[in-house]
Design an enzyme around this catalytic site. Sequence first.
Site, short mmCIF file in Angstrom:
data_model
loop_
_atom_site.label_atom_id
_atom_site.label_comp_id
_atom_site.label_asym_id
_atom_site.label_seq_id
_atom_site.Cartn_x
_atom_site.Cartn_y
_atom_site.Cartn_z
N GLU A 3 -15.26 18.49 20.00
CA GLU A 3 -16.36 18.75 21.00
C GLU A 3 -17.76 18.80 20.08
OE1 GLU A 3 -15.79 22.62 22.98
OE2 GLU A 3 -14.81 23.37 21.39
N LYS A 28 -12.55 31.46 23.89
CA LYS A 28 -14.18 31.87 23.57
C LYS A 28 -14.30 33.01 23.09
CE LYS A 28 -18.34 30.97 26.25
NZ LYS A 28 -18.82 30.02 25.51
N ARG A 72 -10.71 32.70 32.39
CA ARG A 72 -10.58 32.02 30.70
C ARG A 72 -10.83 33.40 30.01
NH1 ARG A 72 -15.16 27.60 29.48
NH2 ARG A 72 -16.38 29.54 29.66
N1 PLP Z 1 -17.18 24.40 24.25
C1 PLP Z 1 -17.76 25.67 23.62
C2 PLP Z 1 -17.26 25.66 22.18
C3 PLP Z 1 -18.51 26.40 24.41
O1 PLP Z 1 -18.92 27.61 23.81
C4 PLP Z 1 -18.85 26.18 25.85
C5 PLP Z 1 -19.70 27.02 26.27
O2 PLP Z 1 -18.85 27.87 27.35
C6 PLP Z 1 -18.26 24.96 26.27
C7 PLP Z 1 -17.45 24.08 25.50
C8 PLP Z 1 -18.54 24.80 27.79
O3 PLP Z 1 -17.82 25.47 28.59
P1 PLP Z 1 -18.28 25.70 30.12
O4 PLP Z 1 -18.72 24.53 30.72
O5 PLP Z 1 -17.10 26.60 30.54
O6 PLP Z 1 -19.57 26.54 30.02
C1 COI Z 2 -22.29 28.63 27.47
O1 COI Z 2 -22.61 27.37 27.86
O2 COI Z 2 -22.23 29.38 28.22
C2 COI Z 2 -22.27 29.26 26.14
O3 COI Z 2 -21.57 30.01 25.94
C3 COI Z 2 -22.99 28.30 25.01
C4 COI Z 2 -23.49 29.15 23.98
C5 COI Z 2 -24.64 29.82 24.25
C6 COI Z 2 -22.56 29.89 23.16
#
Ligand code: PLP
Ligand code: COI
Length: 339
Positions: free
Chosen positions: A219, A183, A80
């Site tokens: 989201e 991200k 990612r």
């Molecule tokens: N959506 C956003 C905008 C986020 O910042 C995150 C955090 O990483 C997620 C979703 C959840 O993603 P993940 O499960 O890969 O941490």
């Molecule tokens: C995560 O879930 O890893 C995030 O990045 C969430 C937030 C702290 C930006």
Amino acid sequence: MENIDWSNLAFGYMKTDYNIRCKYSNGAWGELEVSDSEYLSVHMAATCLHYGQEAFEGLKAFKGKDGQIRIFRMDENAKRLQASCEGTMMAELPIEKFKEAVVKAVKLNERFVPPYESGASLYIRPFLFGTGAQVGVNPSTEYMFILFVTPVGPYFKGGFQTTPFVIMREFDRSAPLGMGKYKVGGNYAASLVAGAKAHDLGYSNVFYLDAVEKKYIDECGAANFFGIKNNTYVTPKSSSILPSITNKSLMVLAEDMGMKVERRPVPVEELATFEEAGACGTAAVISPIERIDDYDKKISYVFSHDGKPGAVSEKLYHKLRGIQYGDEPDVYGWVTIVE
Ligand code: PLP
Ligand code: COI
């Protein structure tokens, strides 16, 4: 070792011993370097500072009952980050270098991995940014990758407890053909005003709808959304949300628990039909949703009347945490044990 109250950690920054750094110049990544400084020296015209050439990741390491440290799905975070780099014209860090940096940082900061009983974990924050000087809007030719770790507790107050979210149509987080699927720091800057307003109103976070029609669910702050009904796990398909690795994992777990999984556009009115709802992510894990208030339309979608998570959310939560802490067998190959 300083006295750390492992069971009462917040989701915040704590200094640890070492971070890992790697520089990109002349078209190539250098060797990983270990630093004990929390600071860096950056050119004042660096592209990260002016034009937001920056991307980051978030993943976790967990200490098991057996004392072993497990890192969850780091290959997915590595991929990612590469996608985020592609979306911002930054040099992509090779997957193997990313994984090597993660393992190295965890090992060097082993004393900061919270004990099993605390329910806390070690949050791993890799990030990559343009360091070269530009005044015109152009990509940098030089980059820096840094990775630090910090022990964390739950993202939302109280941990595995329900909290309220709010829909506010006056704010968008990202556009369908924009950066929401990456991200990158700018997306989080774009969410600060909305987040502060939501907190002031007593909500744990903002619940975003699609920016074009405000018709479909996107989201929940920094987490993906899922709803549960009729033995089905429903989660939005949208080009303006981050592809969550936690959500991807929960879809697999739900299917293996005998549930149906639907990833599709989810109209906001459908919220009224869910038996349970949750926010999921690395930081959020599963954060069950108490209710979602539609601030503009003055409608409340209520999922929990007693503050408790629903039975399916609870089952998914324990299954996921079980795999992460090593209480459950890693049948999917999601875990890397730090040797
Ligand atoms: N959506 C956003 C905008 C986020 O910042 C995150 C955090 O990483 C997620 C979703 C959840 O993603 P993940 O499960 O890969 O941490
Ligand atoms: C995560 O879930 O890893 C995030 O990045 C969430 C937030 C702290 C930006």
